[in-house]
Design an enzyme around this catalytic site. Structure first.
Site, PDB file in Angstrom:
ATOM      1  N   HIS A   1      -6.911  -9.954   4.085  1.00 49.06           N
ATOM      2  CA  HIS A   1      -5.727 -10.601   4.675  1.00 49.06           C
ATOM      3  C   HIS A   1      -6.189 -11.681   5.666  1.00 49.06           C
ATOM      4  O   HIS A   1      -5.585 -12.743   5.768  1.00 49.06           O
ATOM      5  CB  HIS A   1      -4.854  -9.585   5.427  1.00 49.06           C
TER       6      HIS A   1
ATOM      7  N   HIS B   1      -1.772  -9.704  -0.980  1.00 49.86           N
ATOM      8  CA  HIS B   1      -2.165  -8.905  -2.139  1.00 49.86           C
ATOM      9  C   HIS B   1      -1.958  -9.739  -3.403  1.00 49.86           C
ATOM     10  O   HIS B   1      -1.129 -10.643  -3.410  1.00 49.86           O
ATOM     11  CB  HIS B   1      -1.296  -7.645  -2.240  1.00 49.86           C
TER      12      HIS B   1
ATOM     13  N   ASP C   1      -8.958  -4.235   2.915  1.00 50.83           N
ATOM     14  CA  ASP C   1      -7.695  -4.970   2.788  1.00 50.83           C
ATOM     15  C   ASP C   1      -7.472  -5.923   3.968  1.00 50.83           C
ATOM     16  O   ASP C   1      -7.111  -7.082   3.775  1.00 50.83           O
ATOM     17  CB  ASP C   1      -6.557  -3.951   2.710  1.00 50.83           C
TER      18      ASP C   1
ATOM     19  N   HIS D   1      -4.645  -1.947  -4.855  1.00 53.84           N
ATOM     20  CA  HIS D   1      -4.340  -3.316  -5.305  1.00 53.84           C
ATOM     21  C   HIS D   1      -5.506  -4.181  -4.874  1.00 53.84           C
ATOM     22  O   HIS D   1      -6.369  -3.731  -4.106  1.00 53.84           O
ATOM     23  CB  HIS D   1      -3.039  -3.834  -4.673  1.00 53.84           C
TER      24      HIS D   1
ATOM     25  N   GLU E   1     -10.077   6.993   2.468  1.00 49.86           N
ATOM     26  CA  GLU E   1      -9.728   5.576   2.356  1.00 49.86           C
ATOM     27  C   GLU E   1     -10.629   4.674   3.198  1.00 49.86           C
ATOM     28  O   GLU E   1     -10.808   4.900   4.393  1.00 49.86           O
ATOM     29  CB  GLU E   1      -8.269   5.321   2.790  1.00 49.86           C
TER      30      GLU E   1
ATOM     31  N   SER F   1       0.812  -1.217   0.000  1.00 52.22           N
ATOM     32  CA  SER F   1       0.000   0.000   0.000  1.00 52.22           C
ATOM     33  C   SER F   1       0.848   1.270   0.000  1.00 52.22           C
ATOM     34  O   SER F   1       0.360   2.338  -0.359  1.00 52.22           O
ATOM     35  CB  SER F   1      -0.960   0.002   1.192  1.00 52.22           C
TER      36      SER F   1
HETATM   37 MG    MG Z   1      -4.338   1.428   3.324  1.00 52.42          MG
HETATM   38 ZN    ZN Z   2      -2.693  -5.256   2.640  1.00 50.94          ZN
END
Ligand code: MG
Ligand code: ZN
Length: 361
Positions: free
Chosen positions: A258, A323, A254, A297, A249, A81
């Site tokens: 994960h 990712h 994300d 991503h 954001e 990131s």
């Molecule tokens: Mg971030």
């Molecule tokens: Zn990440």
């Protein structure tokens, strides 16, 4: 002679008409404000997961101009990131872990810095610490994304008008014992610690540090912090009428991937989409605001392997904990949105924003 005069008059009229049209078109395709919204790790399957569970609809669908961004970094096929955020923020591909610096570790100006230099108001909103890689890429210059305290200190080197997120400890419980919140107050910021305070924010610059570390997840009681922050940020930044750049954001899409946690993913996705809805509501009314929604991503190699739109249920699978290298979608709405169609590098997002703002970098 009379005929010639008529033709000259007619020709002049055409000229005026076409020049007038051209000027109008240039003005119309230039946004005064840009709201850039990044769903960290948000690929098309993350979006569709949220859409299915939300009974088949998301605000993102209101955006009609769609493209793809290639996310690889200067050092790796799979970006992190830091490099992903820096590419979008500064137009330069860099190494994984970099924050607002190039491959030579030298500082690179971001769209936020350029907006500030050009007299616009600027803001950052995140559901992580505000010092985390994605927001940090827009404001700080550090060789490593892990230099959180140095990133916090970089906020003081700018005149950012508003930032909202977690990370109070990086400002107030530092290894150098300096209280950056006191320094922010000296610079005229109102330092705010909760969403109640945020709702009452006065007209002076806003530093909202709503959590010691990261903001909690939606399931842990974050409530409407993100959509509310977007509303407050837009109201605050549009007030001066100078034009503004705002980056928002959805940080935890994300993290959910994960964790390969489908419930966490869907909750964070739908929450981020509510924030997108707030930005689009403003852009629709305003007419001079470009909204861009994209990701740095994809995370988890997410697949939607089954579901029921009427019941709002989805079967979601992950191929990994990390990712991936697939391109991510870019959605655009408002003046200049048409320039975001097609396939391009993640750095193209910066290039297009700068061109549309009319800045030279
Ligand atoms: Mg971030
Ligand atoms: Zn990440």
């Amino acid at each position: 002679m009379k005929n010639l005069l008529v033709s000259i008059l007619f020709f002049t009229a055409i000229l005026n008409c076409s020049f007038g049209q051209q000027a109008k078109e240039t003005e119309e395709t230039r946004p005064k404000n840009i709201i850039l919204m990044i769903g960290d790790g948000m690929g098309i399957s993350q979006i569709y997961s949220g859409m299915v569970v939300n009974m088949g609809w998301l605000n993102i669908e209101r955006m009609r101009y769609i493209g793809f961004s290639k996310t690889y970094s200067a050092s790796d096929f799979i970006t992190d990131s830091g490099a992903g955020g820096t590419a979008i923020a500064t137009g330069k591909k860099t190494y994984n872990g970099a924050i607002g610096v190039g491959t030579d570790t030298m500082p690179v100006k971001s769209v936020l810095h350029l907006a500030e230099e050009n007299g616009l108001s600027t803001g950052l909103v995140a559901t992580s610490t505000i010092t985390h890689a994605t927001p940090a890429s827009f404001i700080a210059h550090q060789k490593s994304r892990n230099s959180y305290e140095a990133i916090a200190a970089d906020f003081l080197k700018t005149d950012i008008d508003l930032f909202i997120g977690g990370g109070k400890n990086h400002f107030e419980k530092r290894s150098d014992s300096i209280n950056l919140s006191d320094k922010l107050r000296q610079k005229g910021y109102q330092v705010i610690y909760d969403t109640v305070g945020l709702k009452k924010a006065a007209n002076s610059p806003v530093a909202a540090l709503l959590s010691d570390s990261h903001m909690p997840a939606v399931s842990e009681g974050r409530g409407n912090m993100l959509p509310l922050s977007v509303e407050v940020a837009i109201e605050h930044l549009s007030d001066s009428n100078k034009g503004f750049f705002l980056m928002v954001e959805g940080s935890q899409i994300d993290w959910a991937c994960h964790d390969t946690n489908a419930t966490y993913l869907v909750e964070e996705m739908i929450d981020f989409d509510k924030a997108v809805g707030k930005a689009l509501d403003f852009a629709e009314k305003d007419g001079n605001t470009l909204v861009i929604v994209t990701a740095d991503h994809e995370t988890g190699g997410v697949a939607v392997t089954g579901g029921d739109i009427k019941k709002g249920s989805a079967e979601i699978e992950f191929v990994c904990h990390n990712h991936t290298g697939v391109p991510v979608p870019v959605f655009a709405f408002g003046p200049g949105a048409e320039s975001f169609i097609g396939f391009y590098e993640n750095t193209g997002i910066f290039d297009k924003m700068i061109k549309l703002f009319g800045f030279s970098d």
